[in-house]
Design a protein around this motif. Sequence first.
Motif, PDB file in Angstrom:
ATOM      1  N   ILE A  72      76.072 -12.061 -31.288  1.00 39.98           N
ATOM      2  CA  ILE A  72      75.438 -13.589 -31.971  1.00 39.98           C
ATOM      3  C   ILE A  72      75.293 -14.104 -31.220  1.00 39.98           C
ATOM      4  O   ILE A  72      74.953 -13.854 -29.327  1.00 39.98           O
ATOM      5  CB  ILE A  72      77.228 -14.344 -31.798  1.00 39.98           C
ATOM      6  CG1 ILE A  72      77.563 -12.406 -33.385  1.00 39.98           C
ATOM      7  CG2 ILE A  72      76.910 -15.435 -32.660  1.00 39.98           C
ATOM      8  CD1 ILE A  72      77.120 -12.795 -34.614  1.00 39.98           C
ATOM      9  N   ARG A  73      73.658 -14.523 -31.359  1.00 36.72           N
ATOM     10  CA  ARG A  73      73.010 -15.600 -30.656  1.00 36.72           C
ATOM     11  C   ARG A  73      73.250 -16.550 -30.178  1.00 36.72           C
ATOM     12  O   ARG A  73      72.773 -17.612 -29.199  1.00 36.72           O
ATOM     13  CB  ARG A  73      71.426 -15.804 -31.201  1.00 36.72           C
ATOM     14  CG  ARG A  73      70.935 -13.981 -31.441  1.00 36.72           C
ATOM     15  CD  ARG A  73      69.164 -15.004 -32.222  1.00 36.72           C
ATOM     16  NE  ARG A  73      68.913 -14.900 -33.552  1.00 36.72           N
ATOM     17  CZ  ARG A  73      69.925 -14.279 -34.433  1.00 36.72           C
ATOM     18  NH1 ARG A  73      70.068 -12.927 -34.388  1.00 36.72           N
ATOM     19  NH2 ARG A  73      69.559 -15.211 -35.305  1.00 36.72           N
ATOM     20  N   ASP A  74      74.094 -17.656 -30.871  1.00 38.67           N
ATOM     21  CA  ASP A  74      74.179 -18.950 -30.418  1.00 38.67           C
ATOM     22  C   ASP A  74      75.241 -19.779 -31.573  1.00 38.67           C
ATOM     23  O   ASP A  74      75.875 -18.533 -32.837  1.00 38.67           O
ATOM     24  CB  ASP A  74      72.959 -19.905 -30.761  1.00 38.67           C
ATOM     25  CG  ASP A  74      71.895 -20.196 -32.165  1.00 38.67           C
ATOM     26  OD1 ASP A  74      72.539 -19.422 -33.582  1.00 38.67           O
ATOM     27  OD2 ASP A  74      71.011 -20.434 -32.214  1.00 38.67           O
ATOM     28  N   ASP A  75      75.308 -20.584 -32.092  1.00 38.66           N
ATOM     29  CA  ASP A  75      76.728 -21.218 -32.465  1.00 38.66           C
ATOM     30  C   ASP A  75      76.552 -21.326 -34.056  1.00 38.66           C
ATOM     31  O   ASP A  75      76.824 -20.508 -35.347  1.00 38.66           O
ATOM     32  CB  ASP A  75      77.361 -22.320 -32.458  1.00 38.66           C
ATOM     33  CG  ASP A  75      77.590 -22.698 -31.177  1.00 38.66           C
ATOM     34  OD1 ASP A  75      78.866 -21.996 -30.414  1.00 38.66           O
ATOM     35  OD2 ASP A  75      77.945 -24.102 -30.590  1.00 38.66           O
ATOM     36  N   GLU A  76      75.078 -21.158 -34.228  1.00 34.64           N
ATOM     37  CA  GLU A  76      74.663 -21.406 -35.385  1.00 34.64           C
ATOM     38  C   GLU A  76      75.006 -20.385 -36.104  1.00 34.64           C
ATOM     39  O   GLU A  76      75.420 -19.953 -37.249  1.00 34.64           O
ATOM     40  CB  GLU A  76      73.057 -21.666 -35.711  1.00 34.64           C
ATOM     41  CG  GLU A  76      73.135 -21.346 -36.940  1.00 34.64           C
ATOM     42  CD  GLU A  76      70.897 -22.203 -37.788  1.00 34.64           C
ATOM     43  OE1 GLU A  76      70.728 -21.845 -38.282  1.00 34.64           O
ATOM     44  OE2 GLU A  76      70.958 -23.534 -36.482  1.00 34.64           O
ATOM     45  N   ASP A  77      74.461 -18.502 -35.107  1.00 37.97           N
ATOM     46  CA  ASP A  77      74.542 -17.379 -36.014  1.00 37.97           C
ATOM     47  C   ASP A  77      75.483 -17.368 -36.184  1.00 37.97           C
ATOM     48  O   ASP A  77      76.008 -16.297 -37.450  1.00 37.97           O
ATOM     49  CB  ASP A  77      74.011 -16.836 -34.848  1.00 37.97           C
ATOM     50  CG  ASP A  77      73.260 -14.935 -35.200  1.00 37.97           C
ATOM     51  OD1 ASP A  77      73.194 -15.002 -36.526  1.00 37.97           O
ATOM     52  OD2 ASP A  77      73.660 -14.519 -34.488  1.00 37.97           O
ATOM     53  N   PHE A  78      76.583 -17.670 -34.938  1.00 35.78           N
ATOM     54  CA  PHE A  78      78.285 -17.474 -34.793  1.00 35.78           C
ATOM     55  C   PHE A  78      78.898 -17.824 -36.740  1.00 35.78           C
ATOM     56  O   PHE A  78      79.509 -17.196 -37.457  1.00 35.78           O
ATOM     57  CB  PHE A  78      78.860 -18.079 -33.762  1.00 35.78           C
ATOM     58  CG  PHE A  78      80.029 -17.319 -33.695  1.00 35.78           C
ATOM     59  CD1 PHE A  78      80.074 -16.198 -33.391  1.00 35.78           C
ATOM     60  CD2 PHE A  78      81.477 -18.510 -34.358  1.00 35.78           C
ATOM     61  CE1 PHE A  78      82.063 -16.237 -33.256  1.00 35.78           C
ATOM     62  CE2 PHE A  78      82.643 -18.424 -34.235  1.00 35.78           C
ATOM     63  CZ  PHE A  78      83.606 -17.352 -33.947  1.00 35.78           C
ATOM     64  N   TYR A  80      79.813 -14.420 -43.514  1.00 35.22           N
ATOM     65  CA  TYR A  80      79.632 -13.787 -44.129  1.00 35.22           C
ATOM     66  C   TYR A  80      80.878 -12.795 -44.324  1.00 35.22           C
ATOM     67  O   TYR A  80      80.854 -11.862 -45.114  1.00 35.22           O
ATOM     68  CB  TYR A  80      78.333 -13.026 -43.508  1.00 35.22           C
ATOM     69  CG  TYR A  80      77.999 -11.649 -44.667  1.00 35.22           C
ATOM     70  CD1 TYR A  80      77.544 -11.667 -45.045  1.00 35.22           C
ATOM     71  CD2 TYR A  80      78.649 -10.778 -43.424  1.00 35.22           C
ATOM     72  CE1 TYR A  80      77.166 -10.573 -45.166  1.00 35.22           C
ATOM     73  CE2 TYR A  80      78.054  -9.423 -44.587  1.00 35.22           C
ATOM     74  CZ  TYR A  80      77.668  -9.310 -45.411  1.00 35.22           C
ATOM     75  OH  TYR A  80      77.182  -8.129 -46.122  1.00 35.22           O
ATOM     76  N   ARG A 111      76.756 -18.916 -39.701  1.00 34.67           N
ATOM     77  CA  ARG A 111      76.735 -17.768 -40.423  1.00 34.67           C
ATOM     78  C   ARG A 111      77.505 -16.436 -41.079  1.00 34.67           C
ATOM     79  O   ARG A 111      77.604 -16.425 -41.733  1.00 34.67           O
ATOM     80  CB  ARG A 111      75.281 -17.331 -40.150  1.00 34.67           C
ATOM     81  CG  ARG A 111      74.094 -18.589 -40.803  1.00 34.67           C
ATOM     82  CD  ARG A 111      73.014 -18.101 -40.850  1.00 34.67           C
ATOM     83  NE  ARG A 111      72.217 -17.255 -40.273  1.00 34.67           N
ATOM     84  CZ  ARG A 111      71.873 -17.666 -38.710  1.00 34.67           C
ATOM     85  NH1 ARG A 111      72.026 -18.757 -38.358  1.00 34.67           N
ATOM     86  NH2 ARG A 111      71.477 -16.925 -37.074  1.00 34.67           N
ATOM     87  N   HIS A 112      77.397 -15.433 -39.420  1.00 31.96           N
ATOM     88  CA  HIS A 112      78.423 -14.506 -39.480  1.00 31.96           C
ATOM     89  C   HIS A 112      79.965 -14.913 -39.827  1.00 31.96           C
ATOM     90  O   HIS A 112      80.327 -13.492 -40.871  1.00 31.96           O
ATOM     91  CB  HIS A 112      78.752 -13.867 -37.783  1.00 31.96           C
ATOM     92  CG  HIS A 112      77.326 -13.203 -38.243  1.00 31.96           C
ATOM     93  ND1 HIS A 112      75.868 -13.656 -37.466  1.00 31.96           N
ATOM     94  CD2 HIS A 112      76.323 -11.555 -38.673  1.00 31.96           C
ATOM     95  CE1 HIS A 112      74.761 -13.443 -37.405  1.00 31.96           C
ATOM     96  NE2 HIS A 112      75.042 -12.010 -38.692  1.00 31.96           N
ATOM     97  N   HIS A 143      75.727  -6.084 -34.078  1.00 26.78           N
ATOM     98  CA  HIS A 143      74.506  -7.690 -33.755  1.00 26.78           C
ATOM     99  C   HIS A 143      75.008  -8.463 -32.838  1.00 26.78           C
ATOM    100  O   HIS A 143      76.160  -9.139 -32.845  1.00 26.78           O
ATOM    101  CB  HIS A 143      74.003  -8.304 -35.749  1.00 26.78           C
ATOM    102  CG  HIS A 143      73.243  -9.840 -35.120  1.00 26.78           C
ATOM    103  ND1 HIS A 143      72.478 -10.007 -35.156  1.00 26.78           N
ATOM    104  CD2 HIS A 143      73.815 -10.980 -35.177  1.00 26.78           C
ATOM    105  CE1 HIS A 143      72.171 -11.114 -35.033  1.00 26.78           C
ATOM    106  NE2 HIS A 143      73.222 -12.081 -35.029  1.00 26.78           N
TER     107      HIS A 143
END
Length: 179
Positions: A120-126, A132, A128-129, A118
């Motif tokens: 990573i699209r942005d800091d928030e996505d980073f 996780y 979250r992962h 996947h």
Amino acid sequence: MSRYRRLLTGSTYFFTVVAHRRRPIFCNPLIRSNLAQAIRFVRGIRPFVIDAWILLPDHMHCIWTLPEDDVDYSTRWATIKRYVSSYSGQVLHDDAISTPSRRNRRESTIWQRRFWEHQIRDDEDFGRHMDYIHFNPVKHGYVEQVVDWPHSTFHRYVLDGTYARDWGGSVEIAGMLIE
């Protein structure tokens, strides 16, 4: 032959890699040692930054950042898998779970074919992962607190102050916080 679409832009990716038939082999000391050597080898010839990593008995998750204008994570994974299979295969190969297709391709019984990625699209996505990845051993019931799982970059992030040592010691089920 199936053609899998891979996003070939950007440079930070989340991956899931699974053991063949979900055998609990990734916490085996031989696999851990050979995996660490394989990663060092690959990073020496095709650099990447390890942002996060968790090694569970039957699968692993990680986040890598590749150099600018380099999206060739597939070759990196193929080399890592081949290296580990070469050095661990004699001990961990199980002919009983091999298939004619695996034998024809000379594949080990260490790895599930392919991997999941996947971008990573942005800091928030980073973020979250990252969460996780580090919470995964609690999610799977291996430990009650994230800090208790030894095969994780969580400990590096505790040392640098990104995570508190007691982060992730609770599980939320059906909207209720269980501590």
